[in-house]
Motif scaffolding. Structure first.
Motif, PDB file in Angstrom:
ATOM      1  N   UNK A  42       1.051  -1.083  -0.046  1.00 42.13           N
ATOM      2  CA  UNK A  42      -0.031   0.011   0.028  1.00 42.13           C
ATOM      3  C   UNK A  42       0.924   1.084   0.037  1.00 42.13           C
ATOM      4  N   UNK A  43       2.041   1.228   0.927  1.00 45.83           N
ATOM      5  CA  UNK A  43       2.644   2.311   0.835  1.00 45.83           C
ATOM      6  C   UNK A  43       3.618   2.687  -0.568  1.00 45.83           C
ATOM      7  N   UNK A  44       4.017   1.425  -1.089  1.00 52.06           N
ATOM      8  CA  UNK A  44       4.730   1.475  -2.345  1.00 52.06           C
ATOM      9  C   UNK A  44       3.679   2.096  -3.437  1.00 52.06           C
ATOM     10  N   UNK A  45       2.342   1.523  -3.574  1.00 57.92           N
ATOM     11  CA  UNK A  45       1.448   2.118  -4.404  1.00 57.92           C
ATOM     12  C   UNK A  45       1.198   3.728  -4.290  1.00 57.92           C
ATOM     13  N   UNK A  46       1.435   4.262  -3.328  1.00 60.58           N
ATOM     14  CA  UNK A  46       1.191   5.617  -3.103  1.00 60.58           C
ATOM     15  C   UNK A  46       2.353   6.245  -3.812  1.00 60.58           C
ATOM     16  N   UNK A  47       3.570   5.811  -4.051  1.00 59.52           N
ATOM     17  CA  UNK A  47       4.636   6.407  -4.571  1.00 59.52           C
ATOM     18  C   UNK A  47       4.925   6.365  -5.933  1.00 59.52           C
ATOM     19  N   UNK A  48       4.014   5.454  -6.650  1.00 59.90           N
ATOM     20  CA  UNK A  48       4.281   5.103  -8.012  1.00 59.90           C
ATOM     21  C   UNK A  48       2.683   5.359  -8.921  1.00 59.90           C
ATOM     22  N   UNK A  49       2.710   5.673 -10.266  1.00 60.93           N
ATOM     23  CA  UNK A  49       1.478   5.544 -11.067  1.00 60.93           C
ATOM     24  C   UNK A  49       1.421   4.232 -11.510  1.00 60.93           C
ATOM     25  N   UNK A  50       0.416   3.683 -10.992  1.00 66.75           N
ATOM     26  CA  UNK A  50       0.137   2.171 -11.668  1.00 66.75           C
ATOM     27  C   UNK A  50      -1.457   1.792 -11.615  1.00 66.75           C
ATOM     28  N   UNK A  51      -2.142   1.315 -12.601  1.00 69.48           N
ATOM     29  CA  UNK A  51      -3.330   0.843 -12.570  1.00 69.48           C
ATOM     30  C   UNK A  51      -3.188  -0.691 -12.911  1.00 69.48           C
ATOM     31  N   UNK A  52      -3.708  -1.357 -11.949  1.00 74.81           N
ATOM     32  CA  UNK A  52      -3.749  -2.930 -12.196  1.00 74.81           C
ATOM     33  C   UNK A  52      -4.577  -3.516 -13.359  1.00 74.81           C
ATOM     34  N   UNK A  53      -4.166  -4.628 -14.006  1.00 76.20           N
ATOM     35  CA  UNK A  53      -4.912  -4.892 -15.090  1.00 76.20           C
ATOM     36  C   UNK A  53      -6.421  -5.642 -14.661  1.00 76.20           C
ATOM     37  N   UNK A  54      -7.457  -5.078 -14.797  1.00 78.91           N
ATOM     38  CA  UNK A  54      -8.747  -5.580 -14.101  1.00 78.91           C
ATOM     39  C   UNK A  54      -9.029  -7.111 -14.393  1.00 78.91           C
ATOM     40  N   UNK A  55      -8.688  -7.646 -15.714  1.00 77.08           N
ATOM     41  CA  UNK A  55      -8.915  -9.029 -15.667  1.00 77.08           C
ATOM     42  C   UNK A  55      -7.630  -9.948 -15.451  1.00 77.08           C
ATOM     43  N   UNK A  56      -6.438  -9.405 -15.458  1.00 73.20           N
ATOM     44  CA  UNK A  56      -5.361 -10.154 -15.198  1.00 73.20           C
ATOM     45  C   UNK A  56      -5.463 -10.564 -13.544  1.00 73.20           C
ATOM     46  N   UNK A  57      -5.971  -9.596 -12.653  1.00 71.70           N
ATOM     47  CA  UNK A  57      -6.093  -9.914 -11.459  1.00 71.70           C
ATOM     48  C   UNK A  57      -7.087 -10.531 -10.967  1.00 71.70           C
ATOM     49  N   UNK A  58      -8.011 -11.052 -11.707  1.00 75.24           N
ATOM     50  CA  UNK A  58      -8.959 -12.152 -11.559  1.00 75.24           C
ATOM     51  C   UNK A  58      -8.851 -13.471 -12.311  1.00 75.24           C
TER      52      UNK A  58
END
Length: 345
Positions: A42-58
């Motif tokens: 969670x801390x790392x995600x605050x420091x970068x610009x990243x959008x997870x792939x909706x389908x890949x995560x499922x």
């Protein structure tokens, strides 16, 4: 200072300092990851610009978190409101809605259903075109996943859960009202391809006979090939008014969109439908289309409870997702319509 852009899960895992499998488990279900790893990610995600792939995560989940919805028209505010109700209810339950439109084409409707099968959606809510729908694809849909019908109920799908309006009650109510305030109404129908319009026509005939009146149906055929809904109502009554017919009648239209065309025809012929007149022309519809209060005159109609239909369809689908899809446990939920008396009748 702009955050660094991360494009892949591998890059993100390296940037945060966790393993790729740990990161994948985090996006699938954070409860499967240790509290220290959750905090680090969670801390790392605050420091970068990243959008997870909706389908890949499922991909590896038992549930995709997706609900597929098929509607017949995109340019119809009734279905816009129905879709809004479904999306709102689904989001509250933690699901994402994927919408497909059949555009009144059975081939596109079949393709939409097949798309949902290929995507492994958790369940589907469908407003089918009617008896012209491809029943084989719906049989496969019903075998593979929880499935609920709304708005329209084809004869071949009588064993599928259905959420919709009680057209017999609603059409009966407005027919009775029109008989009470003026001459027994004529029914401005639609071509027999529209399932709900036909159901309302049948309900009108039953109520008229119950009240001791002879039913009168007009507009059961298209005047012009591409005249549907508003254009159909306009074409039918423009022709009849031009011949001096129905100008002193009560007219119950198959739905509000047809009634809007009927109001246009009346205006073109200098006729003023209205509840304040004794005798004379009256025009009414069915559905309580969002524009009804703003037509001239405002349209008397009978409202479908669109919000309740959407919410109940989602509720039933969620019940099916939590249990086995057993035919013996079928649910048919018909909701009463409510009279909306305005200026036109």
């Amino acid at each position: 200072m702009a955050k660094p852009k991360i494009h892949t899960m591998e890059e993100l895992a390296e940037a945060i300092g966790v393993s790729r499998p740990t990161l994948s488990r985090y996006f699938q279900d954070p409860t499967k990851v240790s509290k220290s790893s959750v905090a680090r990610i969670a801390d790392g995600l605050e420091k970068v610009e990243y959008t997870p792939n909706f389908f890949a995560t499922r991909m590896n989940r038992k549930s995709t978190g997706l609900i597929g919805v098929i509607i017949p028209y995109l340019n119809d505010l009734f279905f816009t409101l129905l879709l809004e109700a479904i999306e709102t209810a689904s989001l509250r339950a933690g699901y994402t809605v994927i919408t497909q439109c059949s555009h009144a084409d059975p081939a596109l409707e079949k393709r939409a259903a097949e798309t949902f099968l290929s995507m492994n959606v958790d369940g589907a809510i469908v407003a089918p075109l009617g008896d012209d729908s491809d029943m084989d694809v719906y049989a496969r849909l019903n075998e593979r996943l929880p499935f609920v019908l709304m708005d329209s109920r084809p004869k071949a799908l009588q064993d599928v859960d259905f959420i919709g309006s009680d057209h017999r009650q609603s059409t009966g109510a407005i027919t009775e009202y029109l008989c009470r305030v003026g001459p027994p109404p004529v029914f401005l129908a639609m071509p027999r391809v529209n399932f709900n319009a036909l159901e309302r026509e049948t309900a009108y005939i039953e109520k008229m006979r119950e009240l001791g009146h002879e039913p009168q149906i007009v507009g059961a055929r298209l005047y012009h090939e591409h005249d549907h809904f508003e254009a159909h109502g306009l074409a039918v009554l423009d022709d009849m008014f031009a011949r001096g017919q129905l100008i002193e009648s009560s007219i119950l239209c198959a739905n509000d969109r047809v009634a809007i065309g009927a109001l246009r025809a009346a205006a073109q012929h200098g006729l003023e439908p209205g509840a304040q007149r004794k005798g004379g022309l009256r025009i009414a519809g069915h559905d309580d289309y969002p524009l009804c209060p703003f037509t001239t005159p405002s349209l008397t109609t009978v409202a479908q409870n669109v919000t309740a239909i959407g919410q109940t369809a989602v509720d039933r689908l969620l019940e099916k997702l939590r249990a086995e899809n057993i035919a013996e446990n079928q649910v048919i939920h018909l909701m009463d319509g409510i009279l909306k008396i305005r200026e036109s009748a």
